[in-house]
Design a protein around this motif. Structure first.
Motif, mmCIF file in Angstrom:
data_model
loop_
_atom_site.group_PDB
_atom_site.id
_atom_site.type_symbol
_atom_site.label_atom_id
_atom_site.label_comp_id
_atom_site.label_asym_id
_atom_site.label_seq_id
_atom_site.Cartn_x
_atom_site.Cartn_y
_atom_site.Cartn_z
ATOM 1 N N HIS A 106 0.848 -1.192 0.000
ATOM 2 C CA HIS A 106 0.000 0.000 0.000
ATOM 3 C C HIS A 106 0.885 1.244 0.000
ATOM 4 C CE1 HIS A 106 -3.410 -2.550 1.253
ATOM 5 N NE2 HIS A 106 -2.473 -3.196 1.929
ATOM 6 N N PHE A 107 0.394 2.297 -0.662
ATOM 7 C CA PHE A 107 1.091 3.588 -0.579
ATOM 8 C C PHE A 107 0.096 4.720 -0.763
ATOM 9 C CE2 PHE A 107 1.252 2.626 -5.085
ATOM 10 C CZ PHE A 107 1.020 3.849 -5.696
ATOM 11 N N GLY A 108 0.453 5.867 -0.181
ATOM 12 C CA GLY A 108 -0.357 7.067 -0.318
ATOM 13 C C GLY A 108 0.314 8.019 -1.292
ATOM 14 N N LEU A 109 -0.504 8.739 -2.083
ATOM 15 C CA LEU A 109 -0.001 9.687 -3.072
ATOM 16 C C LEU A 109 -0.709 11.019 -2.883
ATOM 17 C CD1 LEU A 109 1.556 10.344 -5.764
ATOM 18 C CD2 LEU A 109 -0.528 9.572 -6.933
ATOM 19 N N CYS A 110 0.055 12.094 -2.767
ATOM 20 C CA CYS A 110 -0.507 13.436 -2.692
ATOM 21 C C CYS A 110 -0.847 13.893 -4.109
ATOM 22 C CB CYS A 110 0.489 14.404 -2.054
ATOM 23 S SG CYS A 110 -0.116 16.113 -2.040
ATOM 24 N N LEU A 111 -2.106 14.269 -4.337
ATOM 25 C CA LEU A 111 -2.538 14.690 -5.666
ATOM 26 C C LEU A 111 -2.159 16.131 -5.976
ATOM 27 C CD1 LEU A 111 -6.039 12.964 -5.715
ATOM 28 C CD2 LEU A 111 -3.883 12.147 -6.700
ATOM 29 N N SER A 112 -1.674 16.868 -4.966
ATOM 30 C CA SER A 112 -1.244 18.253 -5.188
ATOM 31 C C SER A 112 0.200 18.343 -5.659
ATOM 32 C CB SER A 112 -1.399 19.078 -3.906
ATOM 33 O OG SER A 112 -2.749 19.132 -3.518
ATOM 34 N N CYS A 113 1.075 17.562 -5.026
ATOM 35 C CA CYS A 113 2.505 17.693 -5.340
ATOM 36 C C CYS A 113 3.143 16.388 -5.840
ATOM 37 C CB CYS A 113 3.264 18.204 -4.119
ATOM 38 S SG CYS A 113 3.378 17.012 -2.759
ATOM 39 N N ASP A 114 2.377 15.328 -5.948
ATOM 40 C CA ASP A 114 2.857 14.019 -6.416
ATOM 41 C C ASP A 114 3.871 13.353 -5.487
ATOM 42 O OD1 ASP A 114 1.195 13.877 -8.631
ATOM 43 O OD2 ASP A 114 2.666 14.814 -9.961
ATOM 44 N N GLU A 115 4.031 13.865 -4.279
ATOM 45 C CA GLU A 115 4.885 13.174 -3.316
ATOM 46 C C GLU A 115 4.134 11.926 -2.855
ATOM 47 O OE1 GLU A 115 7.260 14.055 0.844
ATOM 48 O OE2 GLU A 115 6.583 15.738 -0.380
ATOM 49 N N ARG A 116 4.874 10.864 -2.560
ATOM 50 C CA ARG A 116 4.211 9.638 -2.130
ATOM 51 C C ARG A 116 4.941 9.006 -0.960
ATOM 52 N NH1 ARG A 116 4.987 4.496 -5.974
ATOM 53 N NH2 ARG A 116 5.152 3.519 -3.968
ATOM 54 N N SER A 117 4.197 8.215 -0.225
ATOM 55 C CA SER A 117 4.782 7.489 0.894
ATOM 56 C C SER A 117 5.574 6.310 0.351
ATOM 57 C CB SER A 117 3.676 6.970 1.822
ATOM 58 O OG SER A 117 2.932 5.944 1.186
ATOM 59 N N THR A 118 6.392 5.732 1.213
ATOM 60 C CA THR A 118 7.031 4.470 0.824
ATOM 61 C C THR A 118 5.960 3.402 0.852
ATOM 62 O OG1 THR A 118 7.643 4.044 3.124
ATOM 63 C CG2 THR A 118 9.280 5.125 1.730
ATOM 64 N N ASP A 119 6.096 2.361 0.028
ATOM 65 C CA ASP A 119 5.077 1.316 0.064
ATOM 66 C C ASP A 119 5.288 0.427 1.287
ATOM 67 O OD1 ASP A 119 6.507 -1.284 -1.012
ATOM 68 O OD2 ASP A 119 7.067 0.310 -2.412
ATOM 69 N N THR A 120 4.200 -0.066 1.811
ATOM 70 C CA THR A 120 4.201 -0.816 3.053
ATOM 71 C C THR A 120 3.136 -1.913 3.010
ATOM 72 O OG1 THR A 120 3.835 -0.643 5.456
ATOM 73 C CG2 THR A 120 2.665 0.927 4.071
ATOM 74 N N THR A 121 3.291 -2.928 3.836
ATOM 75 C CA THR A 121 2.272 -3.975 3.922
ATOM 76 C C THR A 121 1.081 -3.526 4.773
ATOM 77 O OG1 THR A 121 3.390 -4.976 5.820
ATOM 78 C CG2 THR A 121 3.919 -5.860 3.625
ATOM 79 N N ASP A 122 1.234 -2.448 5.525
ATOM 80 C CA ASP A 122 0.186 -1.972 6.431
ATOM 81 C C ASP A 122 -0.553 -0.778 5.826
ATOM 82 O OD1 ASP A 122 -1.405 -1.387 8.623
ATOM 83 O OD2 ASP A 122 0.215 -0.446 9.753
ATOM 84 N N PRO A 123 -1.834 -0.922 5.474
ATOM 85 C CA PRO A 123 -2.555 0.208 4.888
ATOM 86 C C PRO A 123 -2.688 1.393 5.847
ATOM 87 C CG PRO A 123 -4.065 -1.609 5.352
ATOM 88 C CD PRO A 123 -2.676 -2.110 5.596
ATOM 89 N N ASP A 124 -2.713 1.121 7.161
ATOM 90 C CA ASP A 124 -2.811 2.208 8.133
ATOM 91 C C ASP A 124 -1.586 3.117 8.085
ATOM 92 O OD1 ASP A 124 -5.280 1.282 8.961
ATOM 93 O OD2 ASP A 124 -4.457 0.133 10.645
ATOM 94 N N THR A 125 -0.414 2.546 7.829
ATOM 95 C CA THR A 125 0.815 3.343 7.729
ATOM 96 C C THR A 125 0.740 4.294 6.539
ATOM 97 O OG1 THR A 125 2.082 1.545 8.747
ATOM 98 C CG2 THR A 125 3.334 3.201 7.512
ATOM 99 N N ALA A 126 0.213 3.822 5.417
ATOM 100 C CA ALA A 126 0.074 4.673 4.237
ATOM 101 C C ALA A 126 -0.944 5.786 4.508
ATOM 102 C CB ALA A 126 -0.342 3.836 3.033
ATOM 103 N N GLN A 127 -2.046 5.459 5.180
ATOM 104 C CA GLN A 127 -3.047 6.480 5.510
ATOM 105 C C GLN A 127 -2.476 7.518 6.479
ATOM 106 O OE1 GLN A 127 -6.651 4.642 6.949
ATOM 107 N NE2 GLN A 127 -6.951 3.500 5.043
ATOM 108 N N LEU A 128 -1.704 7.062 7.433
ATOM 109 C CA LEU A 128 -1.091 7.983 8.395
ATOM 110 C C LEU A 128 -0.139 8.943 7.691
ATOM 111 C CD1 LEU A 128 -0.795 8.860 11.321
ATOM 112 C CD2 LEU A 128 0.980 7.109 11.598
ATOM 113 N N TRP A 129 0.604 8.452 6.692
ATOM 114 C CA TRP A 129 1.477 9.324 5.921
ATOM 115 C C TRP A 129 0.657 10.429 5.264
ATOM 116 C CZ3 TRP A 129 1.489 10.997 0.965
ATOM 117 C CH2 TRP A 129 2.596 11.772 0.580
#
Length: 89
Positions: free
Chosen positions: A26-49
């Protein structure tokens, strides 16, 4: 006159199988600046990012994505179709 090679194509059946030793990521992506979190097995970690990035930047649009790794495998015979006899039955 030139000799031209002719290619022979045939359709093949393939299937996808998940690589069981690799977890869904799982990873999170900012739609404003295209910065993204590192990918992780935990979806909560991506949401927290996403939430932390929103707090630091004020950006409000995010995409949370998940992906899985697969292997493609041919399911029909790799040998070409059998040749039919030209004589009538």
């Amino acid at each position: 006159m030139t000799n031209t090679a002719r290619a022979r194509y045939r359709f093949a059946q393939w299937t996808l199988r998940a690589i069981t030793t690799m977890a869904v990521r799982h990873f999170g992506l900012c739609l404003s600046c295209d910065e993204r979190s590192t990918d992780t097995t935990d979806p909560d970690t991506a949401q927290l990012w996403c939430l932390k990035h929103a707090g630091l930047t004020g950006h409000t649009g995010y995409e949370l994505s998940a992906f899985q790794h697969f292997n493609a495998t041919m399911t029909d015979s790799p040998a070409g179709p059998t040749r039919r006899s030209s004589r009538p039955l």
